[in-house]
Design a protein around this motif. Structure first.
Motif, PDB file in Angstrom:
ATOM      1  N   PHE A 130       8.772  -9.567  -4.048  1.00 29.81           N
ATOM      2  CA  PHE A 130       9.523  -9.056  -3.137  1.00 29.81           C
ATOM      3  C   PHE A 130      10.357  -8.061  -3.401  1.00 29.81           C
ATOM      4  CE2 PHE A 130      12.392  -9.266   0.602  1.00 29.81           C
ATOM      5  CZ  PHE A 130      11.524  -8.522   1.692  1.00 29.81           C
ATOM      6  N   SER A 131      11.383  -8.379  -4.385  1.00 28.50           N
ATOM      7  CA  SER A 131      12.391  -7.627  -4.917  1.00 28.50           C
ATOM      8  C   SER A 131      11.902  -5.921  -4.957  1.00 28.50           C
ATOM      9  CB  SER A 131      13.086  -7.897  -6.214  1.00 28.50           C
ATOM     10  OG  SER A 131      13.942  -7.053  -6.668  1.00 28.50           O
ATOM     11  N   TYR A 132      10.822  -5.915  -5.656  1.00 31.87           N
ATOM     12  CA  TYR A 132      10.428  -4.390  -5.936  1.00 31.87           C
ATOM     13  C   TYR A 132       9.897  -3.713  -4.925  1.00 31.87           C
ATOM     14  CZ  TYR A 132      10.383  -6.110 -10.874  1.00 31.87           C
ATOM     15  OH  TYR A 132      10.817  -6.342 -11.820  1.00 31.87           O
ATOM     16  N   LEU A 133       9.484  -4.260  -3.703  1.00 23.87           N
ATOM     17  CA  LEU A 133       9.237  -3.811  -2.390  1.00 23.87           C
ATOM     18  C   LEU A 133      10.794  -3.278  -2.027  1.00 23.87           C
ATOM     19  CD1 LEU A 133       7.707  -3.016   0.062  1.00 23.87           C
ATOM     20  CD2 LEU A 133       8.289  -5.105   0.891  1.00 23.87           C
ATOM     21  N   GLU A 134      11.627  -4.137  -1.990  1.00 26.87           N
ATOM     22  CA  GLU A 134      13.152  -3.892  -1.237  1.00 26.87           C
ATOM     23  C   GLU A 134      13.806  -2.789  -1.945  1.00 26.87           C
ATOM     24  OE1 GLU A 134      15.311  -6.317   1.111  1.00 26.87           O
ATOM     25  OE2 GLU A 134      13.364  -5.506   1.624  1.00 26.87           O
ATOM     26  N   ASN A 168      12.224  -0.221  -3.249  1.00 32.31           N
ATOM     27  CA  ASN A 168      11.248   1.027  -3.188  1.00 32.31           C
ATOM     28  C   ASN A 168      10.791   1.294  -1.991  1.00 32.31           C
ATOM     29  OD1 ASN A 168      10.908   1.762  -6.230  1.00 32.31           O
ATOM     30  ND2 ASN A 168      10.885  -0.406  -6.286  1.00 32.31           N
ATOM     31  N   GLN A 169      11.521   0.673  -0.824  1.00 38.38           N
ATOM     32  CA  GLN A 169      11.014   0.901   0.751  1.00 38.38           C
ATOM     33  C   GLN A 169      10.361   2.291   0.999  1.00 38.38           C
ATOM     34  OE1 GLN A 169      12.918  -1.550   3.576  1.00 38.38           O
ATOM     35  NE2 GLN A 169      14.207  -2.370   2.191  1.00 38.38           N
ATOM     36  N   ASP A 170      11.113   3.364   0.451  1.00 37.53           N
ATOM     37  CA  ASP A 170      10.652   4.891   0.550  1.00 37.53           C
ATOM     38  C   ASP A 170       9.411   5.088   0.036  1.00 37.53           C
ATOM     39  OD1 ASP A 170      11.901   4.524  -1.793  1.00 37.53           O
ATOM     40  OD2 ASP A 170      12.465   6.772  -1.808  1.00 37.53           O
ATOM     41  N   LYS A 171       8.983   4.199  -1.004  1.00 36.03           N
ATOM     42  CA  LYS A 171       7.500   4.592  -1.847  1.00 36.03           C
ATOM     43  C   LYS A 171       6.518   3.641  -1.513  1.00 36.03           C
ATOM     44  CE  LYS A 171      10.449   6.061  -5.945  1.00 36.03           C
ATOM     45  NZ  LYS A 171      10.533   5.539  -7.276  1.00 36.03           N
ATOM     46  N   VAL A 203       0.931  -1.336   0.129  1.00 36.23           N
ATOM     47  CA  VAL A 203       0.052  -0.067   0.049  1.00 36.23           C
ATOM     48  C   VAL A 203       0.811   1.119   0.185  1.00 36.23           C
ATOM     49  CG1 VAL A 203      -1.837  -1.147   1.301  1.00 36.23           C
ATOM     50  CG2 VAL A 203      -0.086   0.036   2.725  1.00 36.23           C
ATOM     51  N   HIS A 204       0.139   2.561   0.004  1.00 33.41           N
ATOM     52  CA  HIS A 204       0.811   3.750  -0.107  1.00 33.41           C
ATOM     53  C   HIS A 204       1.444   3.835   1.220  1.00 33.41           C
ATOM     54  CE1 HIS A 204       1.847   8.088  -0.229  1.00 33.41           C
ATOM     55  NE2 HIS A 204       1.859   8.078  -1.496  1.00 33.41           N
ATOM     56  N   PRO A 205       2.683   4.599   1.595  1.00 30.97           N
ATOM     57  CA  PRO A 205       3.001   5.034   3.030  1.00 30.97           C
ATOM     58  C   PRO A 205       1.960   5.851   3.924  1.00 30.97           C
ATOM     59  CG  PRO A 205       4.999   5.258   1.292  1.00 30.97           C
ATOM     60  CD  PRO A 205       3.731   4.826   0.697  1.00 30.97           C
ATOM     61  N   GLN A 206       1.402   6.517   3.163  1.00 34.22           N
ATOM     62  CA  GLN A 206       0.277   7.220   4.106  1.00 34.22           C
ATOM     63  C   GLN A 206      -0.920   6.554   4.257  1.00 34.22           C
ATOM     64  OE1 GLN A 206      -0.505  10.937   1.603  1.00 34.22           O
ATOM     65  NE2 GLN A 206       1.756  11.589   1.417  1.00 34.22           N
ATOM     66  N   ASN A 207      -0.762   5.272   4.024  1.00 34.03           N
ATOM     67  CA  ASN A 207      -1.919   4.380   4.381  1.00 34.03           C
ATOM     68  C   ASN A 207      -1.687   4.198   6.151  1.00 34.03           C
ATOM     69  OD1 ASN A 207      -3.383   2.320   5.228  1.00 34.03           O
ATOM     70  ND2 ASN A 207      -3.783   1.844   3.062  1.00 34.03           N
TER      71      ASN A 207
END
Length: 350
Positions: free
Chosen positions: A230-234, A236-239, A133-137
């Motif tokens: 999972f690689s795409y989370l790793e 883009n952890q700031d996004k 989800v978006h970090p603001q969630n």
């Protein structure tokens, strides 16, 4: 004993594979396909790779390392069209190697067999299919498999469109969904694991075979929810923010540790490359690249955010590739909840 149509189809597919693929050292040398002749005559130093966007970061990292150490002797062309799209090209003899985020399916076995394409199945990593989800969630920290099913099943189309319809305590906000398209092995695996039926999904969501498109969409939409490797989370952890997944034993976040401990279920899965056995025999560049891939995988898999296999698995890969062991340890369908140890056991028996 009652045999279902599905079981019969799997049995026939396995029989066709056994008849067509168990003796590569005789049949493949005497019956060369037109595609193979063209490939070996015109592009001996080009290795063509396609398939899964989930496996793509691994293959891309391997290709860069390979070309930096091998100079210009071989050209590695790495693209992605999804697992299903990659198998279409692979079984037509158009590419040398395809990445896959699920095992080869019965229909794909039959297509390969029809075109005299023999394949060597090499597991290269494990993935934790991630719910993001978006970090603001700030309302969702975890989600149950039942809630994921309620959100993604075909009956949800046009009906489950707000967050409070997924869980009543969540806000009355629009729900924007992002996920894999139908040529993706991630789509096949996710629908089987979450909905309970392969390829059963609502259609009113933003779909892409390119996981970076999904990352970009979720990172710009506070109302978004989506899934990808999972690689795409790793990367883009700031996004992005990952949700823990509760399969009835409490919420578990995706990570290397939870995959290795068999805790992140049912969304842990093996990742593969499939190699055209004939091209590996006839094209030295393919043989060299695959050997390099297997040797570098433990390091490069970790560097792009996936879970490497035990050393024994890569040793088995080396043995199977050296001996030209063609076929699959699966039965023509994606399997849920397979663990690293179970994959290793099957490879050892193969």
């Amino acid at each position: 004993m009652n045999v279902t149509h599905k079981e019969l189809a799997i049995a026939l597919g396995a029989l066709a594979l056994t008849v067509g693929c168990t003796t590569p050292n005789t049949s493949t040398q005497t019956q060369q396909s037109p595609q193979l002749a063209a490939a070996t005559n015109t592009a001996d130093t080009v290795v063509r790779v396609d398939g899964s966007s989930t496996v793509y970061p691994i293959t891309q990292a391997v290709a860069k390392e390979f070309q930096s150490t091998q100079g210009n002797q071989a050209q590695i062309s790495v693209n992605f069209s999804g697992t299903s799209g990659g198998f279409e090209k692979f079984c037509a003899g158009e590419i040398d190697v395809t990445g896959a985020s699920r095992p080869i399916l019965t229909a794909e076995m039959e297509a390969c067999n029809k075109n005299n394409v023999r394949y060597i199945e090499l597991p290269v990593a494990f993935d934790a299919l991630t719910i993001a989800v978006h970090p603001q969630n700030d309302w969702a920290q975890e989600i149950t498999v039942a809630e994921l099913k309620r959100t993604w099943e075909p009956a949800a189309e046009g009906k489950i469109t707000r967050w409070n319809q997924v869980r009543s305590s969540w806000p009355d906000r629009p729900l924007k969904l992002y996920g894999a398209d139908r040529k993706s092995g991630t789509f096949d695996y996710f629908t089987e694991a979450v909905v309970g039926e392969t390829r059963a999904s609502r259609n009113d969501y933003i779909a892409s075979e390119d996981d970076n498109v999904l990352v970009e969409g979720i990172s710009k939409d506070p109302n978004a929810l989506g899934y990808f490797g999972f690689s795409y989370l790793e990367e883009n952890q700031d996004k992005l923010k990952a949700l823990a997944v509760d399969n009835g034993k409490g919420p578990v976040l995706p990570s290397r540790q939870t995959v290795e401990n068999n805790e992140y279920q049912p969304l842990s899965r093996p990742l593969f490359i499939y190699v055209n056995a004939q091209y590996a025999q006839k094209k030295p560049a393919v043989k060299d690249f695959v050997n390099f891939y297997n040797k570098q995988a433990p390091t490069l898999v970790s560097s792009v955010g996936y879970v490497p296999l035990p050393e024994e698995a890569y040793d088995l890969n080396e043995r199977h590739f050296y001996t030209g062991k063609v076929g699959t340890v699966f039965e023509g369908e994606a399997e849920l909840n397979i663990t690293i140890s179970e994959l290793l056991r099957r490879q050892a028996k193969f």
